[in-house]
Design a protein around this motif. Structure first.
Motif, PDB file in Angstrom:
ATOM      1  N   ARG A  44       1.939  -8.546  28.129  1.00  0.00           N
ATOM      2  CA  ARG A  44       2.482  -9.299  28.921  1.00  0.00           C
ATOM      3  C   ARG A  44       2.182 -10.904  28.655  1.00  0.00           C
ATOM      4  N   ASP A  45       0.998 -11.093  28.235  1.00  0.00           N
ATOM      5  CA  ASP A  45       0.289 -12.433  28.065  1.00  0.00           C
ATOM      6  C   ASP A  45       0.940 -13.242  27.049  1.00  0.00           C
ATOM      7  N   ILE A  46       1.752 -12.323  26.128  1.00  0.00           N
ATOM      8  CA  ILE A  46       2.614 -13.111  24.915  1.00  0.00           C
ATOM      9  C   ILE A  46       3.560 -13.887  25.465  1.00  0.00           C
ATOM     10  N   LEU A  47       4.315 -13.642  26.613  1.00  0.00           N
ATOM     11  CA  LEU A  47       5.469 -14.328  27.267  1.00  0.00           C
ATOM     12  C   LEU A  47       4.936 -15.522  27.877  1.00  0.00           C
ATOM     13  N   PRO A  48       5.858 -16.474  28.238  1.00  0.00           N
ATOM     14  CA  PRO A  48       5.891 -17.655  28.726  1.00  0.00           C
ATOM     15  C   PRO A  48       5.496 -17.289  30.390  1.00  0.00           C
ATOM     16  N   LYS A  49       4.799 -18.155  31.080  1.00  0.00           N
ATOM     17  CA  LYS A  49       3.933 -17.739  32.164  1.00  0.00           C
ATOM     18  C   LYS A  49       4.986 -17.419  33.362  1.00  0.00           C
ATOM     19  N   LYS A  50       6.300 -18.040  33.367  1.00  0.00           N
ATOM     20  CA  LYS A  50       7.441 -17.935  33.923  1.00  0.00           C
ATOM     21  C   LYS A  50       8.087 -16.478  34.034  1.00  0.00           C
ATOM     22  N   ARG A  51       7.958 -15.884  32.783  1.00  0.00           N
ATOM     23  CA  ARG A  51       8.574 -14.729  32.807  1.00  0.00           C
ATOM     24  C   ARG A  51       7.588 -13.534  32.838  1.00  0.00           C
ATOM     25  N   VAL A  52       6.412 -13.898  32.900  1.00  0.00           N
ATOM     26  CA  VAL A  52       5.284 -12.750  33.252  1.00  0.00           C
ATOM     27  C   VAL A  52       5.431 -12.167  34.562  1.00  0.00           C
ATOM     28  N   ARG A  94      -0.116  -2.023  19.494  1.00  0.00           N
ATOM     29  CA  ARG A  94       0.357  -3.092  18.452  1.00  0.00           C
ATOM     30  C   ARG A  94       1.748  -3.418  17.987  1.00  0.00           C
ATOM     31  N   VAL A  95       2.410  -2.109  18.064  1.00  0.00           N
ATOM     32  CA  VAL A  95       3.901  -2.414  17.408  1.00  0.00           C
ATOM     33  C   VAL A  95       4.876  -2.950  18.668  1.00  0.00           C
ATOM     34  N   ALA A  96       4.381  -2.729  19.837  1.00  0.00           N
ATOM     35  CA  ALA A  96       4.955  -3.100  21.112  1.00  0.00           C
ATOM     36  C   ALA A  96       5.229  -4.917  21.059  1.00  0.00           C
ATOM     37  N   ARG A  97       4.208  -5.507  20.392  1.00  0.00           N
ATOM     38  CA  ARG A  97       4.313  -7.035  20.451  1.00  0.00           C
ATOM     39  C   ARG A  97       5.480  -7.458  19.741  1.00  0.00           C
ATOM     40  N   LYS A  98       5.873  -6.586  18.602  1.00  0.00           N
ATOM     41  CA  LYS A  98       6.715  -7.007  17.800  1.00  0.00           C
ATOM     42  C   LYS A  98       8.302  -6.510  18.446  1.00  0.00           C
ATOM     43  N   HIS A  99       8.079  -5.592  19.472  1.00  0.00           N
ATOM     44  CA  HIS A  99       9.238  -5.451  20.148  1.00  0.00           C
ATOM     45  C   HIS A  99       9.628  -6.523  21.366  1.00  0.00           C
ATOM     46  N   LEU A 100       8.608  -6.887  21.844  1.00  0.00           N
ATOM     47  CA  LEU A 100       8.686  -7.879  22.822  1.00  0.00           C
ATOM     48  C   LEU A 100       9.180  -9.459  22.305  1.00  0.00           C
ATOM     49  N   ARG A 101       8.578  -9.654  21.088  1.00  0.00           N
ATOM     50  CA  ARG A 101       9.103 -10.751  20.396  1.00  0.00           C
ATOM     51  C   ARG A 101      10.573 -10.766  20.244  1.00  0.00           C
ATOM     52  N   ALA A 102      10.756  -9.500  19.595  1.00  0.00           N
ATOM     53  CA  ALA A 102      12.391  -9.327  19.285  1.00  0.00           C
ATOM     54  C   ALA A 102      13.265  -9.529  20.407  1.00  0.00           C
ATOM     55  N   LEU A 103      12.937  -8.883  21.589  1.00  0.00           N
ATOM     56  CA  LEU A 103      13.693  -9.099  22.827  1.00  0.00           C
ATOM     57  C   LEU A 103      13.764 -10.623  23.215  1.00  0.00           C
ATOM     58  N   THR A 104      12.930 -11.404  23.170  1.00  0.00           N
ATOM     59  CA  THR A 104      12.897 -12.731  23.343  1.00  0.00           C
ATOM     60  C   THR A 104      13.827 -13.322  22.391  1.00  0.00           C
ATOM     61  N   ASP A 105      13.892 -12.969  20.980  1.00  0.00           N
ATOM     62  CA  ASP A 105      14.766 -13.588  20.019  1.00  0.00           C
ATOM     63  C   ASP A 105      16.071 -13.212  20.591  1.00  0.00           C
ATOM     64  N   ASN A 106      16.266 -11.944  21.124  1.00  0.00           N
ATOM     65  CA  ASN A 106      17.646 -11.504  21.454  1.00  0.00           C
ATOM     66  C   ASN A 106      18.089 -11.821  22.950  1.00  0.00           C
ATOM     67  N   ARG A 107      17.524 -12.781  23.446  1.00  0.00           N
ATOM     68  CA  ARG A 107      17.716 -12.953  24.901  1.00  0.00           C
ATOM     69  C   ARG A 107      19.230 -13.234  25.269  1.00  0.00           C
ATOM     70  N   ARG A 108      20.101 -13.509  24.353  1.00  0.00           N
ATOM     71  CA  ARG A 108      21.697 -13.358  24.599  1.00  0.00           C
ATOM     72  C   ARG A 108      22.168 -12.063  25.293  1.00  0.00           C
ATOM     73  N   TYR A 109      21.464 -11.276  24.359  1.00  0.00           N
ATOM     74  CA  TYR A 109      21.958  -9.705  24.454  1.00  0.00           C
ATOM     75  C   TYR A 109      21.238  -8.887  25.584  1.00  0.00           C
ATOM     76  N   LEU A 110      19.619  -9.475  25.514  1.00  0.00           N
ATOM     77  CA  LEU A 110      18.675  -8.226  26.071  1.00  0.00           C
ATOM     78  C   LEU A 110      17.748  -8.896  26.861  1.00  0.00           C
ATOM     79  N   ILE A 111      17.210  -8.206  27.942  1.00  0.00           N
ATOM     80  CA  ILE A 111      16.202  -8.816  28.805  1.00  0.00           C
ATOM     81  C   ILE A 111      15.152  -7.643  28.859  1.00  0.00           C
ATOM     82  N   PRO A 112      13.769  -8.232  29.019  1.00  0.00           N
ATOM     83  CA  PRO A 112      12.815  -7.173  29.165  1.00  0.00           C
ATOM     84  C   PRO A 112      12.875  -6.711  30.476  1.00  0.00           C
ATOM     85  N   ALA A 113      12.747  -5.452  30.775  1.00  0.00           N
ATOM     86  CA  ALA A 113      12.822  -5.032  32.311  1.00  0.00           C
ATOM     87  C   ALA A 113      11.333  -4.527  32.673  1.00  0.00           C
ATOM     88  N   ALA A 114      10.725  -3.686  31.970  1.00  0.00           N
ATOM     89  CA  ALA A 114       9.336  -3.141  32.410  1.00  0.00           C
ATOM     90  C   ALA A 114       8.510  -2.911  31.112  1.00  0.00           C
TER      91      ALA A 114
END
Length: 414
Positions: A54-62, A21-41
């Motif tokens: 992974r489904d909460i990401l845009p398809k091109k990012r999946v 559950r909490v990981a969803r908040k992390h992934l959204r936070a990384l999207t908000d911080n895309r100037r500094y951070l990028i999800p790697a795995a």
């Protein structure tokens, strides 16, 4: 840190370990911080959980976000990927740990050994000595540890802390802390480890720890003694779903604590009240909305000044990131950690552009590891007191761990 410099920095890779559950908040936070951070795995033994996350990401990012069954496999792949690259020094990267609490220490040591900076969800560990070992290990490797104590990133927190430190309302005399964060039985049933003594703890260790950590942060003074009771009144779990305690801080402020998950899940509230010599400060969250009130002879003027200071402090990130940080505090944690890592990188290569006095100081994050370990010590002390029929205990309680609670009977004190 200026935007110009941030734009020159390659985004830091972040691997999310644990896809619940909490990981969803992390992934959204990384999207908000895309100037500094990028999800790697995404890392989880349950591939389906990772796929759903992974489904909460845009398809091109999946397609760009790989899955690994274990942290070790991700770290090995990262070594292979970097082996062919020519670098004068290793890249910094972040491992975010969102797994059951009892697994935090093992995963954190593995990640630190590989050179990662860390974001560890609360509680940092269930054993304080393990937390102190992580702090030492990170210092030896010049790496940073941020923790999931999100309340420290709520609006106005630092401004209120500064005002308290300046004695604006006089000396804090007493504090009242109430966390009514209701959960249904289904919340505990979704994972076998939830609500267990050995892997999780109850309402105090999981919900109340946030607010108690914030209170000690605002007062800039740790708890030194506490006496309390716990009970299980509404859920079929091992640990408590309600607890109360009275404690004292090192500065002499008396603290009253209530924490429970037995109230309605439809109305989650957390509030603290600080009674000072010349005023009262009330702050909290209700329905995901933070609020605060000040009662004193100069409350209106001080409230306006605090709001103005908050606005100035947030402007550098832009209005959009500021608002997203209010909606999802994990966004603010990642912003803080990313900026701290970048500052540390600049200090290491001699390009730190801050004032000379700041350049000599160690780089820190607001939700630091030491505060997180002390928060665990506070909750463990309440548990130890409850097991001693409410007797006041000093903090930390040497040698006391969650394992001591496995034979606790809730009928003992009645």
């Amino acid at each position: 840190m200026t935007r110009k410099f941030a734009d020159q920095i390659k985004p830091l890779e972040v691997a999310i370990v644990g896809c619940g559950r909490v990981a969803r908040k992390h992934l959204r936070a990384l999207t908000d911080n895309r100037r500094y951070l990028i999800p790697a795995a995404l890392i989880d033994p349950n591939r389906m959980a990772a796929e759903e996350l992974r489904d909460i990401l845009p398809k091109k990012r999946v397609r760009e976000l790989p899955y690994f069954a274990s942290l070790g496999k991700y770290l090995a792949s990262r070594v292979e990927r970097q082996a062919g690259a020519t670098r004068e020094k290793a890249d910094r990267f972040i491992v975010a740990i969102n797994t059951p609490s009892s697994s935090h220490y093992e995963l954190a040591t593995e990640a630190l050994a590989a050179g990662a900076d860390l974001l560890i969800e609360k509680p940092i560990t269930l054993v304080p000595s393990e937390g102190y070992k992580l702090i030492e290990m990170a210092a030896e490797r010049r790496r940073l540890i941020a923790t999931g104590h999100i309340y420290r990133y709520f609006p106005l927190v630092n401004e209120i802390r500064e005002a308290l430190g300046q004695g604006v309302w006089g000396r804090p005399l007493a504090a009242e802390l109430s966390v009514c964060w209701g959960h249904s039985q289904a919340y505990y049933d979704q994972a076998a480890w939830r609500g267990t003594w050995s892997n999780d703890g109850g309402a105090l260790m999981n919900q109340t720890v946030h607010a108690l950590d914030l209170l000690c942060y605002l007062l800039d003074s740790p708890l030194v003694s506490v006496g309390g009771q716990i009970d299980r009144v509404a859920h079929d779990i091992e640990a408590e779903d309600i607890g109360m305690a009275i404690g004292h801080t090192a500065a002499g402020t008396m603290v009253k604590i209530l924490g429970t998950t037995a109230t309605s899940p439809q109305r989650k509230t957390a509030e603290f009240t600080l009674h000072c010599e010349n005023g009262t400060v009330i702050a909290g969250i209700c329905g995901k909305r933070p609020y605060f009130k000040i009662h004193s002879e100069t409350s209106a003027g001080k409230r306006c000044r605090i709001l103005a200071a908050q606005w100035r402090a947030r402007r550098e990130n832009g209005l959009g990131l500021m608002i997203r940080g209010w909606i999802n505090p994990h966004t603010a944690i990642y912003t803080d950690l990313a900026k701290a890592i970048i500052r540390d990188m600049r200090k290491a290569d001699g390009s730190y552009a801050g004032a000379a006095s700041l350049a000599d100081k160690s780089v820190e994050v607001r939700a630091d590891a030491l505060g997180a370990v002390q928060a665990v010590e506070n909750i463990l002390a309440i548990y130890a007191s409850a097991k001693a029929n409410g007797c006041v205990v000093s903090i930390p309680v040497q040698g006391f761990t969650m394992e001591e609670m496995c034979d606790y009977s809730f009928a003992e004190w009645r």
